[in-house]
Design a protein around this motif. Structure first.
Motif, PDB file in Angstrom:
ATOM      1  N   TYR A 161     -12.605 -11.836  -8.771  1.00 33.32           N
ATOM      2  CA  TYR A 161     -12.702 -10.136  -9.339  1.00 33.32           C
ATOM      3  C   TYR A 161     -13.036  -9.578  -8.021  1.00 33.32           C
ATOM      4  O   TYR A 161     -12.273  -8.182  -8.350  1.00 33.32           O
ATOM      5  CB  TYR A 161     -14.333 -10.013 -10.055  1.00 33.32           C
ATOM      6  CG  TYR A 161     -14.804  -9.193 -10.373  1.00 33.32           C
ATOM      7  CD1 TYR A 161     -14.007  -8.471 -11.294  1.00 33.32           C
ATOM      8  CD2 TYR A 161     -15.161  -8.455  -9.956  1.00 33.32           C
ATOM      9  CE1 TYR A 161     -14.360  -6.885 -11.722  1.00 33.32           C
ATOM     10  CE2 TYR A 161     -15.982  -7.416 -10.032  1.00 33.32           C
ATOM     11  CZ  TYR A 161     -15.102  -6.178 -11.288  1.00 33.32           C
ATOM     12  OH  TYR A 161     -15.374  -5.344 -11.820  1.00 33.32           O
ATOM     13  N   LEU A 162     -13.861  -9.670  -7.010  1.00 32.81           N
ATOM     14  CA  LEU A 162     -14.014  -8.802  -6.098  1.00 32.81           C
ATOM     15  C   LEU A 162     -12.704  -8.589  -5.367  1.00 32.81           C
ATOM     16  O   LEU A 162     -12.518  -7.299  -5.096  1.00 32.81           O
ATOM     17  CB  LEU A 162     -15.473  -8.964  -5.008  1.00 32.81           C
ATOM     18  CG  LEU A 162     -15.913  -8.451  -3.727  1.00 32.81           C
ATOM     19  CD1 LEU A 162     -16.114  -7.382  -4.472  1.00 32.81           C
ATOM     20  CD2 LEU A 162     -16.298  -8.792  -3.037  1.00 32.81           C
ATOM     21  N   SER A 163     -12.047 -10.084  -4.962  1.00 27.82           N
ATOM     22  CA  SER A 163     -10.830  -9.477  -3.854  1.00 27.82           C
ATOM     23  C   SER A 163     -10.000  -8.631  -4.927  1.00 27.82           C
ATOM     24  O   SER A 163      -8.898  -7.650  -3.942  1.00 27.82           O
ATOM     25  CB  SER A 163     -10.191 -10.594  -3.709  1.00 27.82           C
ATOM     26  OG  SER A 163      -8.597 -10.627  -3.417  1.00 27.82           O
ATOM     27  N   ASP A 164      -9.156  -8.856  -6.314  1.00 27.98           N
ATOM     28  CA  ASP A 164      -8.378  -7.663  -6.779  1.00 27.98           C
ATOM     29  C   ASP A 164      -9.268  -6.637  -6.774  1.00 27.98           C
ATOM     30  O   ASP A 164      -8.890  -5.424  -7.386  1.00 27.98           O
ATOM     31  CB  ASP A 164      -9.123  -8.315  -8.236  1.00 27.98           C
ATOM     32  CG  ASP A 164      -7.467  -7.745  -9.563  1.00 27.98           C
ATOM     33  OD1 ASP A 164      -6.476  -7.993  -9.379  1.00 27.98           O
ATOM     34  OD2 ASP A 164      -8.106  -6.639 -10.083  1.00 27.98           O
ATOM     35  N   VAL A 165     -10.445  -5.860  -7.485  1.00 31.59           N
ATOM     36  CA  VAL A 165     -11.247  -4.608  -7.285  1.00 31.59           C
ATOM     37  C   VAL A 165     -11.152  -4.202  -6.469  1.00 31.59           C
ATOM     38  O   VAL A 165     -10.530  -3.024  -5.603  1.00 31.59           O
ATOM     39  CB  VAL A 165     -13.091  -4.758  -7.759  1.00 31.59           C
ATOM     40  CG1 VAL A 165     -13.163  -3.413  -7.603  1.00 31.59           C
ATOM     41  CG2 VAL A 165     -13.075  -5.077  -8.987  1.00 31.59           C
ATOM     42  N   LEU A 166     -11.325  -4.693  -4.546  1.00 28.95           N
ATOM     43  CA  LEU A 166     -11.484  -4.403  -3.262  1.00 28.95           C
ATOM     44  C   LEU A 166      -8.997  -3.781  -3.052  1.00 28.95           C
ATOM     45  O   LEU A 166      -9.981  -2.293  -2.852  1.00 28.95           O
ATOM     46  CB  LEU A 166     -11.018  -5.497  -2.762  1.00 28.95           C
ATOM     47  CG  LEU A 166     -13.244  -5.609  -2.153  1.00 28.95           C
ATOM     48  CD1 LEU A 166     -13.476  -6.174  -0.944  1.00 28.95           C
ATOM     49  CD2 LEU A 166     -13.751  -3.865  -2.169  1.00 28.95           C
ATOM     50  N   GLU A 167      -8.867  -4.143  -3.483  1.00 33.27           N
ATOM     51  CA  GLU A 167      -6.828  -4.026  -3.318  1.00 33.27           C
ATOM     52  C   GLU A 167      -7.246  -2.793  -4.525  1.00 33.27           C
ATOM     53  O   GLU A 167      -6.639  -2.477  -3.943  1.00 33.27           O
ATOM     54  CB  GLU A 167      -6.429  -5.077  -3.457  1.00 33.27           C
ATOM     55  CG  GLU A 167      -4.484  -5.464  -3.059  1.00 33.27           C
ATOM     56  CD  GLU A 167      -4.248  -6.001  -1.954  1.00 33.27           C
ATOM     57  OE1 GLU A 167      -3.061  -6.252  -2.119  1.00 33.27           O
ATOM     58  OE2 GLU A 167      -4.968  -6.684  -1.709  1.00 33.27           O
ATOM     59  N   MET A 168      -6.916  -3.686  -5.556  1.00 34.75           N
ATOM     60  CA  MET A 168      -6.679  -2.642  -6.649  1.00 34.75           C
ATOM     61  C   MET A 168      -7.360  -0.767  -7.032  1.00 34.75           C
ATOM     62  O   MET A 168      -6.625  -0.459  -7.533  1.00 34.75           O
ATOM     63  CB  MET A 168      -6.551  -3.135  -8.166  1.00 34.75           C
ATOM     64  CG  MET A 168      -5.628  -4.536  -8.305  1.00 34.75           C
ATOM     65  SD  MET A 168      -4.125  -3.958  -7.402  1.00 34.75           S
ATOM     66  CE  MET A 168      -2.910  -5.891  -7.365  1.00 34.75           C
TER      67      MET A 168
END
Length: 421
Positions: A259-266
């Motif tokens: 989740y955090l990986s996706d939020v950071l990038e998107m």
């Protein structure tokens, strides 16, 4: 020259054979070498999390398909870990670990080669990851019983397991940084790093780890199965609880990382090394928490229970807070607090299950426990990917509910004798 040669021979003999004295050279090097295994396994899996959004673009796949890169590795391991544990009880720990490391390295090569083909190589990448999972089944899960075999003193076992778990979490700390840094070269470079890391670990295991000699005859398979059933009959209550807690800890950890990986990038446009550093913050808290917990618990099983219970509650509180704000500093702070909770819970679980099972069946039981943890690793990313596309509130409620259930399982089912302090 003669004196130098004698000194080299003496040191080499001390490392390879060693004495059983406290703080001996061979034990220090052996723990260092064994610690490389969870480090390598974690880097080989978690370092791919930061590049999953990149893979989606490069391969033309969905978020769910990219999550399978993590899941297929774990699913294969789930089924093979108990077999590896049984083999390690009968063939020896090193005899299973070393070939498994080689298989893991080959799997990394296959995935890396397939990545060069672009979108057409997606299914071959999955096949390589499946082979990695087969190798991983005979690596980290065998580490805990190997440590249990090497030390007779429960305090030494707990301390060593704390270091092993710290190495595992240290791999989680560095994996997003290393994965992001390697992806800066080419997005598939992390795949090719795996065989290199495995080769280093193989050499360390061959030259610096001496397995304890086995004097007792092994039980026939039928009698062995009967004894395993008896163990679960007598200890099933707390064993099942630890299995469940292990699943929850890994599910929440890998789900949150995804989740955090996706939020950071998107959402925030954070990529590459900066993204890796952000992901490393909560994992660093996990690592430190795991290290100090391993130092504290020693052989005090009552203390192990209450630290595991508190860790699950801390994790539950942090996940329940995630839905209140989308500010980056708030998300990272809550993830950091959650990392402390997970790091505090894992060493007590490892020690309880290692010290509570006799040596002859230790490999099999701890391997089943590792298999349960892999269920959490496998289920976390794809389930979180689905929930993210539907309702983040439901996602946070689900994570919080699981953490509360893990805390209750610790409180109700794990009942060590108060004399075991």
């Amino acid at each position: 020259m003669k004196d130098s040669g004698s000194l080299f021979t003496k040191v080499s003999k001390e490392i390879l054979e060693g004495s059983s004295g406290k703080g001996s050279v061979n034990q220090k090097w052996a723990i260092f070498s064994i610690s490389s295994i969870p480090l390598v396994m974690t880097l080989g899996n978690s370092s791919l999390i930061p590049i999953l959004p990149i893979m989606e673009n490069k391969l033309g796949i969905s978020a769910f398909q990219s999550s399978l890169i993590i899941t297929v590795y774990s699913v294969v391991a789930i089924f093979l870990i108990p077999i590896a544990g049984y083999l390690s009880d009968h063939l020896g720990r090193k005899s299973v670990i070393i070939p498994s490391l080689i298989i893991t390295g080959i799997g990394g090569l296959i995935s890396g080669w397939a990545s060069l083909s672009g979108g057409d190589g997606y299914w071959i990448i999955l096949a390589g990851r499946a082979l990695q999972g087969a190798g991983a089944a005979g690596c980290f899960p065998i580490v805990m019983p190997l440590v249990g075999d090497m030390f007779k003193n429960d305090d030494e076992v707990s301390s060593a397991l704390g270091k092993i778990e710290t190495s595992n979490t240290l791999g989680k700390v560095f994996s997003p940084i290393i994965g992001s840094a390697l992806a800066g070269l080419t997005w598939y470079t992390p795949f090719f790093s795996i065989p290199v890391l495995c080769a280093i670990s193989v050499l360390l295991m061959i030259f610096l780890v001496k397995s304890p000699r086995e004097k007792e005859k092994k039980l026939p398979f039928k009698d062995f199965i009967k004894k395993i059933r008896l163990i679960f009959t007598e200890n099933g209550r707390w064993l099942y609880a630890i299995f469940f807690i292990g699943i929850v800890m890994m599910f929440v950890l890998f789900g949150i990382l995804f989740y955090l990986s996706d939020v950071l990038e998107m959402k925030y446009g954070v990529t590459d090394l900066k993204k890796g550093l952000f992901l490393a913050l909560p994992l660093g808290a996990l690592c430190l928490s795991s290290y100090f917990t391993g130092k504290i618990i020693k052989k005090n099983k009552v203390l192990m229970k209450w630290i595991a219970f508190s860790g699950a509650l801390v994790l539950g509180v942090s996940t329940s807070m995630l839905g209140f704000s989308k500010d980056l500093w708030f998300l990272l702070t809550m993830f950091l607090v959650g990392g402390v909770g997970i790091g505090a819970s894992l060493p007590p679980l490892d020690s309880l299950i290692t010290q509570g099972i006799e040596k002859e069946e230790r490999g099999t039981i701890t391997s089943i426990y590792s298999s349960m943890r892999f269920i959490g690793v496998a289920a976390g990313p794809p389930i979180i990917a689905i929930l993210m596309n539907n309702s983040e509130k439901i996602m946070f409620f689900t994570l919080t509910g699981l953490c509360v259930a893990a805390a209750l399982a610790t409180f109700i089912a794990i009942k060590p004798d108060k004399k075991e302090t």
